[in-house]
Design an enzyme around this catalytic site. Structure first.
Site, mmCIF file in Angstrom:
data_model
loop_
_atom_site.group_PDB
_atom_site.id
_atom_site.type_symbol
_atom_site.label_atom_id
_atom_site.label_comp_id
_atom_site.label_asym_id
_atom_site.label_seq_id
_atom_site.Cartn_x
_atom_site.Cartn_y
_atom_site.Cartn_z
ATOM 1 N N ASP A 1 -3.394 -5.753 9.554
ATOM 2 C CA ASP A 1 -4.589 -5.428 10.336
ATOM 3 C C ASP A 1 -5.816 -5.399 9.417
ATOM 4 O OD1 ASP A 1 -4.139 -3.155 8.897
ATOM 5 O OD2 ASP A 1 -3.820 -1.838 10.611
ATOM 6 N N GLU B 1 0.793 -1.226 0.000
ATOM 7 C CA GLU B 1 0.000 0.000 0.000
ATOM 8 C C GLU B 1 0.821 1.269 0.000
ATOM 9 O OE1 GLU B 1 1.002 -1.797 2.507
ATOM 10 O OE2 GLU B 1 -0.445 -1.653 4.132
ATOM 11 N N ARG C 1 0.893 -0.407 14.608
ATOM 12 C CA ARG C 1 -0.498 -0.395 15.104
ATOM 13 C C ARG C 1 -0.771 -1.722 15.793
ATOM 14 N NH1 ARG C 1 -1.080 2.112 9.983
ATOM 15 N NH2 ARG C 1 -1.416 4.359 10.226
ATOM 16 N N HIS D 1 -0.178 -9.829 17.303
ATOM 17 C CA HIS D 1 1.172 -10.157 16.838
ATOM 18 C C HIS D 1 2.248 -9.787 17.849
ATOM 19 C CE1 HIS D 1 0.769 -6.035 15.274
ATOM 20 N NE2 HIS D 1 -0.265 -6.458 14.593
#
Length: 812
Positions: free
Chosen positions: A84, A9, A290, A333
Site C-alpha cells: 500500500d 518493515e 488493509r 489486490h
C-alpha cells in the site's frame, strides 16, 4: 559478502520470509519508517513547494547504520515492504537514506507471505512507484499542516494541550452529532397488537401460533376500541402464501467489514483486530489485512471449492466473484482470506485462533451454495374487525452457507430480528380460536450511539479515511479524551398493556428496562466544545464532503492524475488565512462557556465551561473583586445538560458533619473524588455513598476502617528515626524511608529487623541504584560481586535478628 539483502518493515515478517529464501538471501527489518517529519517542528517549507524536512529518529540511527553497512556488502537490495501507500513510502525512504542506486535496487510486492508469492515477486520486480509515495507524502504533509496550525488555536481559545486532526476531528463530529440527536429525540408511543391462536398440529395436539396486526394503533383509546371489536369475533384464515426464498452469503472480508464483524462476534476493539490480523499476515496465515477489495484470486476460489466438496459435498459448493462497492476503493489486490483454504484451523494464541476462524468461515461461506428457505405467510381476518393479523413461518429446506457462517448485525439494523417459527398445518377458510390478544404500548427508539464497528461503517459510507486509517483514528480520539468508550445503565420505564382474554379486557401497568448500552462511544465535554468551535470557525475542515473529496484527491495522486504540490497549494491558500483570522478574533466569552443563571445567595452569575483540568462550574466572574469559586463536575454530568440547581449542589461541599476526637469531620470533593477529612487525614468516599447525604456515623465507619487497614500495613517503627517504617505492601514487606521504598529480602523476618539492619538494607539498595549502568560485556563479571555483597548484607541482617531473639529469650 551476501548476494542479496531483503528489507521488510517488520521483524515477524522478516522471520517468515527467511524460511522461503535460500542462503543467498539475508532478510532484515526496518521496524517501520526509518525517517519521518521532525516531531516538535513544523518541518514543511511552505514557500518552497511544501518541501518536507525529514529526520532519522535517534532510536533508529544505529539501525540505519547497520542497514547501510549490509546494503554496501550486498550485490542486490530488495525492498519488500507492504504494497500500500505507506509501504511504498517506507521503501522510498530506505532507498533515499541508504543511498541505494537503481542498478542495485529492486522493489517487490506481494499480498500474502507464502513461498509461491515471494518467489513470484522476486521473478517480477518493479521500480518504486513515485505516485504512491507522493500520495502518502500528501496525506502526511496535509495532516501535519492541519494539526500544527489548528492546535495552537485550540490552546489559546479552548484549553492548553489540545490537538486537532483532519480525519479525527470529523470522526468526533459524527459522535457529537449523534449525541445531540439522542438529546433532542422525543419518543412517541403507539400500540403493537399481537394475538395467540390455538391450532391443532399434525398429531392433533393444540399448539400456539402467534400473529401480529399489520398496523400500529396510535392511542390507547384506539387500542381499547380494537380489542372491544375482537371480543366476539370469529377469526378465519383468509389467505396462505408459500414462496421459496434464497439467501446468499456475504462477501469475503475487507478491512472495514472484518473490524465490524470481529467487534460483534468476538468483542474485539478495532485496534485489537488490526493488531491480531497483522500477526496472522506476518506469520503467512492470511493475505494482506488493509484492503477495500472483496475480490478473490482464482487460486483462492479453486482451493475453496476443493475444501467445500471434501468437507460437505458438491451440493454445498458454488463459486462466485464479488464486486467492490465502497467509495474510492484504492487497494485493488484481494480480500482478506486465509493463504491456504484447506487449513480450517491454526496454531497460535487464543485471539489469533478466533480471528483466523472468523476469516476462514467468512471466506469459505462466500464460495458456498445459497441457503434455500420456504417462507409461509398466513393472513387472518374477521368481519367487524378493522385490520388483519399476519403469521409468518420459515423452514430451511437446504442450509447451504448457513451450515458454516451467519453474519451478525449491529443493534440498529432492521435485519436483526427473531427467526420466524415453523407454522403448524394451515388451510384457507380454517376457523381459529384466540387464546389472548394483547395491545402493548411501544415507543419509538432513539438513534443508537456508535460502537467502534458502526463508526467504521459510517466513515466508510461517507468516504472518510481509508483502511489504514480507521483503527488509528478511533484510538486517537479516545487517547485525546474527546471520546470515551463506556456502558450506560438502563432506566426503568412504565408501559401500558391491554389484554383481551375470555371476553374481558384488562388494563395493566408493566415496567421494563430501556436504554442499556455496552461499549458505546460517548463524546466528552471537551470533545463537544472542540467540535463546536471547529465547526463554527473551520466549517470546511469539518465538512464530510470535503474530507471525502480530499481522499479522492489522494487517490488521483496515487494514480498519477494529479500533482500533489498543486493540491497542497489550493488547500493552503484557503486554510491558512482562516487560521490567522480565527487566532486574532476576540471572543466575548470563553469558548464553550454556558450561563446557567444567578446564584440566589450572592446574586453572582453561575456558568459552566472547560477549565484547565476539565469541565467546571464557576460562581462569579474574573472582573469581581472577590475571586470566583469553582467546582468540578461529577462523573455523568455534562456542561451541555447540567441545570442551575445541579450546579449549585456542587458547592454544598465542603460541609462539616460533626466532631470526633476533638477534631472536625469534614466532607469535601477533590480532583480524585469526594472524601472525609479528619485530623489532617483523608479517606475516600465510595461511589455507592452520596457525599451530600453522608452522616457523621457513616463518616466515622470509613475513618475507623482506614485506621484498621493502616494498622495491618504497619509492622514496625523506631523512635530514633521517625521517618523510617517497616510496612506490609501489596507485593510483600518493605521499608519506607524518606519518601522511598526498599524491598526486604525474603529470608529476613521483618518483625525482627533492628534500625541498624534496616539502614543497611536501605544503603545497599541506594548504592545499587546510584551506580551507572555498565556495558553488557562488563555486566557478567559484576553480577557475581553484587550478588555476593547482597548475600553478605542479608546474612548480617539475619544474624543480627537471631541475636536479638536470643537476648529476649535469655531475659525471659
Amino acid at each position: 559478502m551476501q548476494k542479496n539483502l531483503v528489507i521488510v518493515e517488520s521483524p515477524a515478517k522478516a522471520k517468515t520470509i527467511e524460511k522461503f529464501l535460500g542462503e543467498d538471501f539475508k532478510v532484515m527489518s526496518s521496524y517501520g519508517h526509518i525517517r519521518d517529519l521532525k516531531k516538535k517542528e513544523f518541518s514543511i517549507d511552505v514557500d518552497n513547494n511544501f518541501e518536507p524536512a525529514y529526520e532519522i529518529p535517534s532510536d533508529k540511527k544505529s539501525l540505519v547504520a547497520e542497514l547501510k553497512s549490509e546494503a554496501k556488502k550486498a550485490n542486490m537490495v530488495w525492498l519488500a515492504s507492504d504494497e500500500d501507500r505507506e509501504g511504498e513510502a517506507i521503501s522510498w525512504h530506505l532507498y533515499e537514506v541508504l543511498g541505494l542506486t537503481p542498478d542495485k535496487t529492486k522493489r517487490i510486492v506481494f499480498h500474502e507471505i507464502t513461498k509461491t508469492a515471494i518467489l513470484k515477486a522476486i521473478e517480477e520486480p518493479r521500480k518504486i512507484d513515485e505516485n504512491l509515495v507522493n500520495a502518502q507524502q500528501a496525506r502526511r504533509i496535509l495532516d501535519r499542516i492541519v494539526g500544527f496550525e489548528l492546535s495552537p488555536v485550540l490552546w489559546r481559545k479552548v484549553k492548553p494541550s489540545l490537538s486537532a486532526g483532519r480525519v479525527q476531528s470529523v470522526a468526533v463530529r459524527l459522535i457529537v452529532e449523534r449525541e445531540r440527536e439522542i438529546q433532542d429525540f422525543k419518543s412517541t408511543p403507539s400500540y403493537r397488537v399481537t394475538a395467540v391462536f390455538l391450532i391443532p398440529d399434525e398429531d392433533g395436539q393444540m399448539v400456539e401460533m402467534k400473529a401480529e396486526l399489520s398496523k400500529r394503533l396510535k392511542t390507547k383509546k384506539e387500542a381499547e376500541a380494537f380489542l372491544d371489536s375482537c371480543k366476539k369475533a370469529q377469526f378465519v384464515i383468509d389467505d396462505i402464501t408459500t414462496k421459496p426464498v434464497k439467501k446468499n452469503p456475504a462477501a469475503p472480508f475487507t478491512t472495514s467489514t472484518l473490524q465490524q464483524e470481529a467487534a460483534r462476534k468476538l468483542g474485539f476493539t478495532v485496534a485489537q483486530t488490526m493488531m491480531v490480523a497483522q500477526r496472522l499476515y506476518e506469520s503467512g496465515l492470511i493475505t494482506y489485512m488493509r484492503t477495500d477489495s472483496v475480490n478473490l484470486s482464482q487460486l483462492a476460489i479453486h482451493t475453496s471449492k476443493d475444501a467445500i466438496i471434501k468437507m460437505w459435498g458438491e451440493e454445498y459448493s458454488k463459486s462466485r466473484n464479488f464486486a467492490t462497492k465502497s467509495k474510492g476503493a484504492q487497494e485493488a489486490h484481494e480480500a482478506i482470506r486465509p493463504t491456504y483454504m484447506e487449513n480450517s484451523s491454526i496454531d497460535g494464541s487464543s485471539q489469533e485462533k478466533r480471528l483466523y476462524d472468523l476469516i476462514w468461515k467468512r471466506t469459505i461461506a462466500s464460495q458456498m451454495a445459497p441457503a434455500e428457505l420456504e417462507k409461509t405467510t398466513a393472513t387472518i381476518g374477521s368481519e367487524g374487525v378493522d385490520g388483519n393479523f399476519t403469521a409468518t413461518g420459515e423452514v430451511i429446506k437446504f442450509d447451504g452457507f448457513l451450515h458454516v457462517y451467519r453474519e451478525s448485525y449491529d443493534d440498529e439494523d432492521l435485519e436483526q430480528r427473531d427467526e420466524a417459527a415453523i407454522l403448524p398445518p394451515l388451510k384457507v377458510g380454517q376457523n381459529l380460536d384466540y387464546q389472548g390478544i394483547m395491545a402493548t404500548e411501544r415507543f419509538t427508539q432513539r438513534p443508537p450511539r456508535y460502537t467502534e464497528a458502526s463508526l467504521v461503517r459510517k466513515m466508510e459510507e461517507l468516504g472518510i479515511g481509508r483502511p489504514s486509517t480507521y483503527a488509528p483514528t478511533i484510538s486517537t480520539i479516545q487517547q485525546r479524551q474527546y471520546v470515551e468508550k463506556g456502558d450506560k445503565e438502563g432506566e426503568e420505564r412504565i408501559y401500558n398493556l391491554l389484554v383481551l382474554r375470555d371476553g374481558e379486557v384488562s388494563d395493566q401497568q408493566e415496567t421494563e428496562i430501556v436504554g442499556r448500552e455496552k461499549s458505546k462511544l460517548f463524546p466528552t465535554d471537551v470533545g463537544c466544545v472542540v467540535n463546536d468551535f471547529l465547526t463554527e470557525f473551520f466549517p470546511g475542515i469539518l465538512d464530510y464532503n470535503f474530507t471525502a473529496n480530499i481522499e479522492k484527491q489522494f487517490d488521483e495522486i496515487a494514480a498519477g492524475k494529479e500533482e500533489w504540490t498543486e493540491m497542497m497549494h489550493i488547500f493552503y491558500e484557503k486554510f491558512h488565512p482562516a487560521v490567522e483570522t480565527t487566532m486574532n478574533t476576540k471572543m466575548e466569552r470563553k469558548v464553550g462557556e454556558r450561563l446557567l443563571g444567578d446564584d440566589p445567595k450572592s446574586g453572582k452569575p453561575v456558568s459552566v465551561k472547560i477549565g484547565r483540568y476539565g469541565p467546571v462550574v464557576q460562581i462569579g466572574s474574573a472582573d469581581d473583586e472577590e475571586k470566583p469559586r469553582f467546582s468540578q463536575l461529577k462523573k455523568g454530568q455534562s456542561i451541555e445538560t447540567i441545570t442551575l440547581e445541579e450546579a449549585l449542589e456542587l458547592f454544598k461541599l465542603p460541609r462539616t458533619v460533626g466532631e470526633f476526637e476533638d477534631s472536625e469531620v469534614i466532607i469535601g470533593a477533590g480532583r480524585f473524588g469526594p472524601y472525609v477529612r479528619h485530623d489532617g487525614k483523608y479517606v475516600s468516599i465510595p461511589k455507592t455513598m452520596d457525599p451530600l447525604k453522608i452522616t457523621l456515623e457513616e463518616s466515622l465507619e470509613l475513618i475507623k476502617a482506614k485506621r484498621e487497614e493502616e494498622a495491618k500495613r504497619h509492622i514496625k517503627s523506631f523512635e530514633e528515626e521517625p521517618e523510617l517504617e517497616v510496612k506490609n505492601g501489596r507485593y510483600g514487606p518493605y521499608i519506607a524511608y524518606k519518601g522511598k521504598n526498599y524491598k526486604i529480602p525474603k529470608d529476613i523476618v521483618p518483625q525482627d529487623l533492628s534500625l541498624e539492619a534496616c539502614l543497611d538494607i536501605v544503603k545497599l539498595q541506594s548504592d545499587k541504584s546510584a551506580k551507572p549502568k555498565k556495558s553488557r560485556a562488563k555486566k557478567k563479571t559484576t553480577t557475581k560481586t553484587t550478588k555476593s555483597t547482597a548475600k553478605a548484607t542479608t546474612k548480617a541482617a539475619a544474624k543480627e535478628t537471631k541475636s536479638t531473639k536470643k537476648k529476649t529469650t535469655t531475659k525471659k
